[in-house]
Motif scaffolding. Structure first.
Motif, PDB file in Angstrom:
ATOM      1  N   TYR A   1       0.857  -1.174   0.000  1.00 52.53           N
ATOM      2  CA  TYR A   1       0.000   0.000   0.000  1.00 52.53           C
ATOM      3  C   TYR A   1       0.898   1.231   0.000  1.00 52.53           C
ATOM      4  O   TYR A   1       1.992   1.217   0.580  1.00 52.53           O
ATOM      5  CB  TYR A   1      -0.921   0.035   1.237  1.00 52.53           C
ATOM      6  N   PHE A   2       0.440   2.296  -0.652  1.00 53.86           N
ATOM      7  CA  PHE A   2       1.246   3.506  -0.714  1.00 53.86           C
ATOM      8  C   PHE A   2       1.408   4.154   0.661  1.00 53.86           C
ATOM      9  O   PHE A   2       2.374   4.868   0.904  1.00 53.86           O
ATOM     10  CB  PHE A   2       0.630   4.504  -1.703  1.00 53.86           C
ATOM     11  N   LYS A   3       0.455   3.912   1.557  1.00 50.84           N
ATOM     12  CA  LYS A   3       0.580   4.495   2.892  1.00 50.84           C
ATOM     13  C   LYS A   3       1.704   3.845   3.700  1.00 50.84           C
ATOM     14  O   LYS A   3       2.090   4.355   4.742  1.00 50.84           O
ATOM     15  CB  LYS A   3      -0.744   4.352   3.646  1.00 50.84           C
TER      16      LYS A   3
ATOM     17  N   SER B   1       3.418   7.242   5.165  1.00 50.69           N
ATOM     18  CA  SER B   1       2.995   7.519   6.530  1.00 50.69           C
ATOM     19  C   SER B   1       3.941   6.827   7.499  1.00 50.69           C
ATOM     20  O   SER B   1       4.610   5.851   7.142  1.00 50.69           O
ATOM     21  CB  SER B   1       1.556   7.062   6.767  1.00 50.69           C
ATOM     22  N   LYS B   2       3.942   7.340   8.721  1.00 47.33           N
ATOM     23  CA  LYS B   2       4.776   6.757   9.764  1.00 47.33           C
ATOM     24  C   LYS B   2       4.181   7.123  11.123  1.00 47.33           C
ATOM     25  O   LYS B   2       3.309   7.990  11.237  1.00 47.33           O
ATOM     26  CB  LYS B   2       6.212   7.256   9.651  1.00 47.33           C
ATOM     27  N   THR B   3       4.666   6.441  12.149  1.00 41.45           N
ATOM     28  CA  THR B   3       4.200   6.660  13.507  1.00 41.45           C
ATOM     29  C   THR B   3       5.281   7.389  14.291  1.00 41.45           C
ATOM     30  O   THR B   3       6.416   6.905  14.403  1.00 41.45           O
ATOM     31  CB  THR B   3       3.868   5.322  14.188  1.00 41.45           C
TER      32      THR B   3
ATOM     33  N   GLN C   1       1.032  11.408   8.315  1.00 38.35           N
ATOM     34  CA  GLN C   1       1.323  11.201   6.900  1.00 38.35           C
ATOM     35  C   GLN C   1       2.401  12.174   6.467  1.00 38.35           C
ATOM     36  O   GLN C   1       2.317  13.367   6.748  1.00 38.35           O
ATOM     37  CB  GLN C   1       0.064  11.396   6.056  1.00 38.35           C
ATOM     38  N   SER C   2       3.409  11.653   5.802  1.00 38.24           N
ATOM     39  CA  SER C   2       4.499  12.492   5.325  1.00 38.24           C
ATOM     40  C   SER C   2       4.132  13.119   3.997  1.00 38.24           C
ATOM     41  O   SER C   2       3.333  12.575   3.234  1.00 38.24           O
ATOM     42  CB  SER C   2       5.772  11.650   5.152  1.00 38.24           C
ATOM     43  N   GLY C   3       4.726  14.278   3.716  1.00 44.18           N
ATOM     44  CA  GLY C   3       4.472  14.961   2.449  1.00 44.18           C
ATOM     45  C   GLY C   3       3.493  16.098   2.549  1.00 44.18           C
ATOM     46  O   GLY C   3       3.450  16.967   1.687  1.00 44.18           O
TER      47      GLY C   3
END
Length: 241
Positions: free
Chosen positions: A76-78, A82-84, A91-93
């Motif tokens: 998945y693109f997430k 994304s990260k914790t 979500q990054s970006g």
């Protein structure tokens, strides 16, 4: 007569039944030696606790099954977008999507103000472009001169033949050269500002349209006729009354 006697006897028995003292059934309390454990759990409390326990147990069992039958090629693109951070999912970006000036402008002003500033900048660019002329080369258009009499016409004709046109850019004074260069820099800066305002206006207009009613979906890359980096949405056609 017999029916009346039966009815009288029935009501008499019911009244006597209510007159008899009954034993009050009380729920068993927690024994004194177990007072430290709090109130004694009743059956209805056990039912609620058991349902909650089995619900969590079933949920954990489903998660174990998903982990056991997980596809190793699943993506998945997430997973990369994304990260914790400290237990909070982010979500990054999105943080570097706009500059500080654009974020401040989006928070403090509305879309009407952005549109007004955009139109004002475009008019200033039109006026500045109309006043600026490139002095590097001579203009190729023809000039029409008007004379009052023949002597004036002969004088104008002699001046034009002698090459008395506009001076070249290299022959202009340094003060005029500096002002012309500053005007061109101002024109370029205003054009960049118009591009930034158009970007902010399009983003705000898209968010405003997405908040409206109506079914819509985001088009895939193969469905977009004109490729663009911006997201493209398609609304479902509705019959208007």
């Amino acid at each position: 007569m017999f029916f009346a006697d039966c009815v009288f006897s029935f009501f008499n028995m019911s009244s006597l039944r209510n007159a008899i003292q009954r034993r009050a059934h009380k729920e068993r309390a927690q024994p004194k030696e177990r007072k430290r454990f709090g109130l004694l759990e009743k059956h209805k409390d056990y039912v609620v606790r058991a349902k909650a326990f089995h619900k969590k147990e079933d949920y954990l069992q489903k998660l174990k099954e998903k982990a056991a039958f997980r596809n190793p090629d699943e993506f998945y693109f997430k997973m990369i977008n994304s990260k914790t951070v400290d237990g909070v999912h982010k979500q990054s970006g999105d943080s570097n999507k706009y500059t500080e000036e654009e974020l401040l402008l989006m928070k403090s002003q509305d879309i009407g103000y952005i549109l007004q500033k955009l139109q004002s900048e475009k008019k200033k660019i039109e006026r500045l472009t109309a006043t600026l002329h490139s002095l590097d080369s001579q203009p190729s258009n023809k000039h029409v001169y008007y004379a009052e009499d023949r002597e004036d016409a002969k004088r104008i004709l002699s001046e034009t033949k002698s090459g008395g046109g506009l001076p070249a850019f290299e022959d202009l004074p340094d003060k005029i050269k500096r002002r012309t260069a500053a005007s061109y820099r101002e024109l370029e800066a205003r054009r960049n500002r118009v591009q930034e305002l158009e970007k902010v206006y399009n983003e705000m207009a898209l968010k405003q349209e997405l908040q409206k009613k109506g079914k819509k979906r985001k088009l895939r890359e193969d469905e977009i006729v004109c490729p663009t980096s911006r997201p493209v949405y398609k609304w479902r056609t509705e019959r208007k009354r």
